[in-house]
Write a protein that holds these residues in place. Structure first.
Motif, PDB file in Angstrom:
ATOM      1  N   VAL A   1       0.833  -1.201   0.000  1.00 31.91           N
ATOM      2  CA  VAL A   1       0.000   0.000   0.000  1.00 31.91           C
ATOM      3  C   VAL A   1       0.871   1.256   0.000  1.00 31.91           C
ATOM      4  CG1 VAL A   1      -1.701   1.319   1.306  1.00 31.91           C
ATOM      5  CG2 VAL A   1      -1.944  -1.159   1.113  1.00 31.91           C
ATOM      6  N   GLU A   2       1.916   1.241   0.803  1.00 36.63           N
ATOM      7  CA  GLU A   2       2.795   2.415   0.877  1.00 36.63           C
ATOM      8  C   GLU A   2       3.411   2.722  -0.478  1.00 36.63           C
ATOM      9  OE1 GLU A   2       3.382   4.533   3.315  1.00 36.63           O
ATOM     10  OE2 GLU A   2       1.923   3.533   4.600  1.00 36.63           O
ATOM     11  N   GLU A   3       3.888   1.694  -1.168  1.00 36.27           N
ATOM     12  CA  GLU A   3       4.603   1.902  -2.429  1.00 36.27           C
ATOM     13  C   GLU A   3       3.673   2.189  -3.597  1.00 36.27           C
ATOM     14  OE1 GLU A   3       7.007  -1.540  -2.980  1.00 36.27           O
ATOM     15  OE2 GLU A   3       8.450  -0.996  -1.403  1.00 36.27           O
ATOM     16  N   ASN A   4       2.506   1.588  -3.606  1.00 35.97           N
ATOM     17  CA  ASN A   4       1.625   1.719  -4.766  1.00 35.97           C
ATOM     18  C   ASN A   4       0.528   2.764  -4.607  1.00 35.97           C
ATOM     19  OD1 ASN A   4       2.276  -0.686  -6.797  1.00 35.97           O
ATOM     20  ND2 ASN A   4       2.528  -1.461  -4.714  1.00 35.97           N
ATOM     21  N   VAL A   5       0.300   3.225  -3.367  1.00 37.02           N
ATOM     22  CA  VAL A   5      -0.748   4.221  -3.146  1.00 37.02           C
ATOM     23  C   VAL A   5      -0.193   5.445  -2.429  1.00 37.02           C
ATOM     24  CG1 VAL A   5      -3.040   4.679  -2.201  1.00 37.02           C
ATOM     25  CG2 VAL A   5      -2.471   2.381  -3.003  1.00 37.02           C
ATOM     26  N   MET A   6       0.243   5.258  -1.210  1.00 36.30           N
ATOM     27  CA  MET A   6       0.641   6.392  -0.386  1.00 36.30           C
ATOM     28  C   MET A   6       1.813   7.171  -0.969  1.00 36.30           C
ATOM     29  SD  MET A   6      -1.654   6.409   1.791  1.00 36.30           S
ATOM     30  CE  MET A   6      -2.919   5.323   2.434  1.00 36.30           C
ATOM     31  N   ALA A   7       2.752   6.478  -1.585  1.00 35.49           N
ATOM     32  CA  ALA A   7       3.917   7.158  -2.160  1.00 35.49           C
ATOM     33  C   ALA A   7       3.544   8.031  -3.348  1.00 35.49           C
ATOM     34  CB  ALA A   7       4.970   6.125  -2.578  1.00 35.49           C
ATOM     35  N   LYS A   8       2.375   7.788  -3.932  1.00 33.29           N
ATOM     36  CA  LYS A   8       1.943   8.563  -5.100  1.00 33.29           C
ATOM     37  C   LYS A   8       1.120   9.787  -4.712  1.00 33.29           C
ATOM     38  CE  LYS A   8       1.888   4.473  -8.085  1.00 33.29           C
ATOM     39  NZ  LYS A   8       1.070   3.585  -8.963  1.00 33.29           N
ATOM     40  N   ARG A   9       0.847   9.944  -3.424  1.00 35.87           N
ATOM     41  CA  ARG A   9       0.080  11.106  -2.990  1.00 35.87           C
ATOM     42  C   ARG A   9       0.972  12.347  -2.956  1.00 35.87           C
ATOM     43  NH1 ARG A   9      -3.605  10.534   2.029  1.00 35.87           N
ATOM     44  NH2 ARG A   9      -1.591  10.696   3.096  1.00 35.87           N
ATOM     45  N   SER A  10       0.338  13.462  -3.151  1.00 36.17           N
ATOM     46  CA  SER A  10       1.068  14.734  -3.142  1.00 36.17           C
ATOM     47  C   SER A  10       0.275  15.761  -2.349  1.00 36.17           C
ATOM     48  CB  SER A  10       1.295  15.242  -4.571  1.00 36.17           C
ATOM     49  OG  SER A  10       1.828  16.553  -4.556  1.00 36.17           O
ATOM     50  N   ASP A  11       0.979  16.562  -1.569  1.00 37.21           N
ATOM     51  CA  ASP A  11       0.314  17.623  -0.811  1.00 37.21           C
ATOM     52  C   ASP A  11      -0.267  18.694  -1.722  1.00 37.21           C
ATOM     53  OD1 ASP A  11       0.976  16.346   1.519  1.00 37.21           O
ATOM     54  OD2 ASP A  11       2.822  17.504   1.835  1.00 37.21           O
ATOM     55  N   GLU A  12       0.219  18.736  -2.946  1.00 38.06           N
ATOM     56  CA  GLU A  12      -0.246  19.758  -3.887  1.00 38.06           C
ATOM     57  C   GLU A  12      -1.574  19.391  -4.536  1.00 38.06           C
ATOM     58  OE1 GLU A  12       2.861  20.343  -6.690  1.00 38.06           O
ATOM     59  OE2 GLU A  12       4.309  21.106  -5.205  1.00 38.06           O
ATOM     60  N   ARG A  13      -1.962  18.135  -4.435  1.00 41.95           N
ATOM     61  CA  ARG A  13      -3.235  17.705  -5.022  1.00 41.95           C
ATOM     62  C   ARG A  13      -4.255  17.529  -3.910  1.00 41.95           C
ATOM     63  NH1 ARG A  13       0.234  14.464  -8.385  1.00 41.95           N
ATOM     64  NH2 ARG A  13       0.035  12.759  -6.871  1.00 41.95           N
ATOM     65  N   GLU A  14      -5.299  18.303  -3.964  1.00 42.27           N
ATOM     66  CA  GLU A  14      -6.319  18.258  -2.915  1.00 42.27           C
ATOM     67  C   GLU A  14      -6.994  16.896  -2.846  1.00 42.27           C
ATOM     68  OE1 GLU A  14     -10.374  20.681  -1.560  1.00 42.27           O
ATOM     69  OE2 GLU A  14      -9.124  21.420  -3.203  1.00 42.27           O
ATOM     70  N   ALA A  15      -7.216  16.270  -4.014  1.00 39.13           N
ATOM     71  CA  ALA A  15      -7.906  14.980  -4.051  1.00 39.13           C
ATOM     72  C   ALA A  15      -7.110  13.895  -3.335  1.00 39.13           C
ATOM     73  CB  ALA A  15      -8.169  14.562  -5.499  1.00 39.13           C
ATOM     74  N   ASP A  16      -5.786  14.047  -3.265  1.00 37.77           N
ATOM     75  CA  ASP A  16      -4.963  13.025  -2.625  1.00 37.77           C
ATOM     76  C   ASP A  16      -5.206  12.931  -1.130  1.00 37.77           C
ATOM     77  OD1 ASP A  16      -3.945  12.495  -5.066  1.00 37.77           O
ATOM     78  OD2 ASP A  16      -1.884  13.103  -4.643  1.00 37.77           O
ATOM     79  N   GLN A  17      -5.715  14.002  -0.533  1.00 42.82           N
ATOM     80  CA  GLN A  17      -5.967  13.981   0.906  1.00 42.82           C
ATOM     81  C   GLN A  17      -7.178  13.112   1.232  1.00 42.82           C
ATOM     82  OE1 GLN A  17      -3.393  15.480   2.273  1.00 42.82           O
ATOM     83  NE2 GLN A  17      -2.900  16.044   0.167  1.00 42.82           N
ATOM     84  N   ASP A  18      -7.977  12.787   0.234  1.00 43.37           N
ATOM     85  CA  ASP A  18      -9.178  11.979   0.444  1.00 43.37           C
ATOM     86  C   ASP A  18      -8.940  10.491   0.239  1.00 43.37           C
ATOM     87  OD1 ASP A  18     -10.355  14.423   0.774  1.00 43.37           O
ATOM     88  OD2 ASP A  18     -11.399  14.424  -1.158  1.00 43.37           O
ATOM     89  N   VAL A  19      -7.733  10.120  -0.194  1.00 46.72           N
ATOM     90  CA  VAL A  19      -7.467   8.721  -0.535  1.00 46.72           C
ATOM     91  C   VAL A  19      -7.362   7.859   0.720  1.00 46.72           C
ATOM     92  CG1 VAL A  19      -5.808   7.128  -1.570  1.00 46.72           C
ATOM     93  CG2 VAL A  19      -6.357   9.280  -2.714  1.00 46.72           C
TER      94      VAL A  19
END
Length: 802
Positions: free
Chosen positions: A354-372
């Motif tokens: 999960v960390e490598e395939n999901v969480m590592a792809k999140r970015s603070d610059e994308r608002e939608a990533d905070q909802d993942v």
């Protein structure tokens, strides 16, 4: 004998002169005269009267029983003394272990802070009295009538009901235990009477408030005030006090934050408390009508349960209490050593995937990533053991377990259950053709589902409103064609589909598990763990047994008995195995092709919830079944949100991040195990090619993305895709007619930048990117593109099941 004169008169003077033979019945006697006085003999009881005891017998029995009860009462009163406080009054931690004996977590010391009764606001005290014992201050320590009423209701099937006063509950909490035995109840009875003579009502009530369990590991009302509202007990409002009082009846079950689905029941209990306060004259009706439900804050568990540990402990506790192994209050007293079925290596592998395939792809610059959010579960099909689980970003930051929650649609991961039901029931199409992987169906977009009496009025749309024409069930599964599966559900019978899903492991109480053609598109909101159990049944050739999370439980050196896990053949093996064979192509060339990275035989199905609020991949190898779901949820409000734009993708689909995470985890989890082939016994004729039904043209399959389709429909609405299609580099050339096949090669680009090429006679679409924008290799399944022409990657409509 002396001849002394007699000094007494006969009792009946006439008797002295009576001669033998005188009296009633003697010859010449007059009736009623001369009758001899004395006891008359009672006539013998005859007939039905012999079946009933006489009043003397009844009276004697009552007197004997009364004497025994009185004697027993005095004996019990003399023999039973007030003991010292039990160990539960100072409860210890529970310790949780992985199956190999490694410590998983400790649930921490009991959260308790004693307070004086004077610190508790009067309205909060009254709320507790309204909830538990309204006559506490005016009635004796034991309410005999309530005890008999509760016992009678239990015996007559009206459910287990409490008949204990607050004094009795305090005795149970502080001096005894939570076990339900006659001996414990008898002790509770006598200790309560004695305690009531030695302590004031205020002292007993204070002790009760300090020892009662409110959930969230909070013992006592002060700890509960902090756990639910982050304030001291002195600052509680009437509404908040009423909610805490409600929790005494079912602590965790009424936690509306941890279990959103329980809010209606919690509200009913809260209203019961407030209405009771009004009835007793403790609350003004006007104030009552203006009172609003006080939603508690998020739970703040101890740091020792951070990360995944808290989710795992929570799931194990729910398993123990939900299966009646240990009741909630007993478990909360602590002292248990609980060995789980969780495998530490597999658990670590899941977190890493999960960390490598999901969480590592999140970015603070994308608002939608905070909802993942991510939920996952993994079960060994043969044993039913849960070996790994992913509950969320962090238990101390998000209390709700994403693996066990039941509020996200499962989407197209439900479609295999429709096919399983078709094979299990020997179902046929409307024109009488048996349903197999090679059966043709009309995949026309928004085709109205037809029933025995004609149109049903239900016309689900395919993803991107694509018309597929006549396609086989296998192709419809690879592409997750809604119009085909909705019609198949109707052909099988929606109720039979529902029964098959339940037989595989989907709980019958699952919300929106409704018997209608739309059931095929997956509007039901089963949990990740529920779905994993159902897929594990398919992997186990149709044999189902409930999952298990606990291997062993001991307390004070004694082992607590666990229920036997019994498996049974809930669906025919041929039906389960034919479904497994059908799902092979989903991984080999359909929407789940990203799962090929597992590097061993595997099958699976993608799914996407309505409005892209969740994306699923459910799959299995012969020895491991796993489900991964990526969910959208606002971190502040908790509202479900679409995943548009999350992780740098236009859309998050089941064949993308979820399938990639599934493959990464499964590969690591089984790395030390040899690859196994599926041992399948498919239904007879399941691989035999079929022709379209009479009067149906074998329309060629259009060039489309091979993504699973969930579309807007009359009963399952979905929003149109927000992203624009990738423009082709050259206009497509019309498809070569089937009568003159021509080999073609096409190259396409997915919305996430992936490309693929494929070559096949007359079907050169390599640009479908395997349907989920993964950039996988083209499989040549599309058609209508000549060599060198770039395929068009259509945008995906939100799947009600993709």
């Amino acid at each position: 004998m002396s001849d002394a004169p007699q000094n007494w008169a006969p009792r009946d003077p006439s008797a002295a002169s009576a001669t033998p033979g005188d009296g009633e019945g003697a010859p010449g006697s007059t009736p009623g005269k001369g009758k001899k006085k004395g006891r008359t003999k009672r006539p013998r009881r005859t007939g039905w009267r012999r079946l009933f005891p006489t009043w003397r017998m009844v009276l004697g029995t009552v007197l004997v029983v009364g004497l025994l009860l009185i004697g027993g009462f005095f004996a019990g009163y003399q023999l039973v003394g007030i003991p010292a406080a039990n160990a539960g009054a100072e409860a210890q931690s529970n310790v949780y272990f992985y199956k190999d004996g490694t410590v998983l977590a400790r649930d921490g010391e009991v959260n308790r802070e004693k307070i004086r009764l004077s610190q508790v606001p009067a309205t909060v005290q009254q709320a507790v009295l309204a909830a538990e014992d309204r006559d506490f201050y005016s009635q004796p320590a034991v309410d005999v009538r309530a005890m008999f009423r509760a016992g009678w209701n239990t015996v007559t099937g009206k459910g287990k009901q409490g008949g204990s006063t607050i004094t009795q509950q305090y005795v149970k909490n502080y001096y005894l235990g939570q076990e339900r035995t006659v001996v414990r109840k008898a002790k509770e009875f006598f200790i309560a009477i004695k305690l009531n003579r030695e302590q004031s009502k205020d002292q007993i009530f204070e002790g009760y408030l300090n020892t009662s369990y409110f959930g969230r590991n909070a013992y006592g009302i002060q700890a509960a005030a902090q756990a639910y509202y982050g304030k001291n007990v002195e600052d509680l409002t009437t509404a908040e006090g009423a909610y805490l009082a409600s929790l005494l009846n079912a602590p965790s079950a009424y936690d509306v934050v941890a279990r959103p689905e329980s809010k209606p029941a919690a509200l009913a209990r809260w209203n019961y408390v407030l209405d009771g306060m009004v009835k007793e004259g403790w609350l003004d009706p006007g104030e009552r009508s203006a009172t609003e439900f006080p939603v508690p804050g998020e739970a703040k568990p101890p740091n020792g349960l951070s990360g995944q540990r808290g989710y795992l402990v929570q799931a194990v506790e729910q398993y123990l209490t939900g299966n009646g192994i240990i009741d909630e209050k007993t478990l909360a007293t602590g002292g248990h050593r609980i060995t789980t079925t969780l495998d530490k290596k597999k658990q670590d592998a899941f977190v890493q995937a999960v960390e490598e395939n999901v969480m590592a792809k999140r970015s603070d610059e994308r608002e939608a990533d905070q909802d993942v959010r991510v939920g996952g579960a993994s079960i060994v099909p043969e044993t039913g053991e849960v070996v790994a689980m992913y509950g969320g970003i962090d238990y101390t930051r998000q209390y709700v377990n994403n693996a066990t929650r039941r509020d996200y649609q499962v989407g197209s991961t439900f479609k295999p259950f429709v096919f399983t039901a078709a094979v299990a029931n020997g179902s046929t199409t409307q024109d009488g053709r048996g349903i197999t992987p090679e059966t043709y169906y009309d995949g026309t977009n928004k085709r109205t589902v037809q029933g025995p009496q004609g149109s049903t009025g239900y016309d689900p749309a395919n993803e991107d409103d694509v018309d597929y024409g006549q396609i086989t069930v296998r192709t419809a599964t690879d592409k997750s064609v809604n119009s085909v599966y909705a019609q198949m559900a109707q052909d099988v019978g929606p109720e039979k589909v529902r029964e098959t899903a339940i037989a595989l492991g989907i709980p019958k109480t699952t919300p929106d598990l409704t018997a209608s053609p739309s059931i095929a598109l997956g509007p039901a909101t089963a949990s990740v763990l529920d779905l994993t159990e159902a897929y594990a049944t398919l992997a186990n050739h149709g044999r189902h047994g409930p999952y298990t999370l606990v291997d062993k439980v001991t307390k004070d050196g004694s082992e607590i008995e666990l229920p036997d896990r019994k498996t049974e053949q809930t669906v025919p093996r041929e039906a389960a195995d034919t479904t497994t064979a059908l799902l092979r192509s989903v991984v080999e060339g359909g929407t789940g092709s990203a799962a090929q990275a597992v590097g061993r035989p595997a099958v699976g199905k993608t799914g996407t919830a309505e409005e892209d609020k969740a994306a699923w991949f459910a799959g299995y190898t012969p020895d491991l079944a796993t489900v991964v779901a990526v969910m959208g949820q606002d971190p502040d409000s908790g509202i479900q949100t679409p995943l548009y734009g999350a992780l740098g993708l236009a859309r998050v689909n089941g064949g993308g991040v979820p399938a990639e995470t599934w493959a990464a985890y499964t590969e690591a989890a089984l790395r030390s195990s040899p690859a196994q082939e599926f041992d399948l016994r498919t239904a007879p004729g399941s691989d035999e090619p079929q022709e379209p039904g009479e009067g149906e043209a074998a329309t060629a399959d259009p060039s489309t993305p091979d993504g699973s389709a969930t579309a807007p429909s009359s009963s399952t609405p979905a929003d149109p895709a927000p992203s624009a299609p990738t423009a082709p580099s050259a206009p497509p050339t019309p498809a070569t007619p089937p009568s003159a096949p021509t080999t073609g090669t096409g190259t396409g680009t997915g919305t996430d930048g992936g490309t693929g090429t494929g070559t096949a006679p007359g079907t050169g679409d390599g640009g479908n990117s395997n349907g989920d924008g993964n950039g996988g290799a083209g499989d040549g399944l599309g058609e209508g593109f000549i060599e060198g022409v770039q395929g068009v990657r259509s945008t995906r409509a939100p799947e009600a099941a993709g």
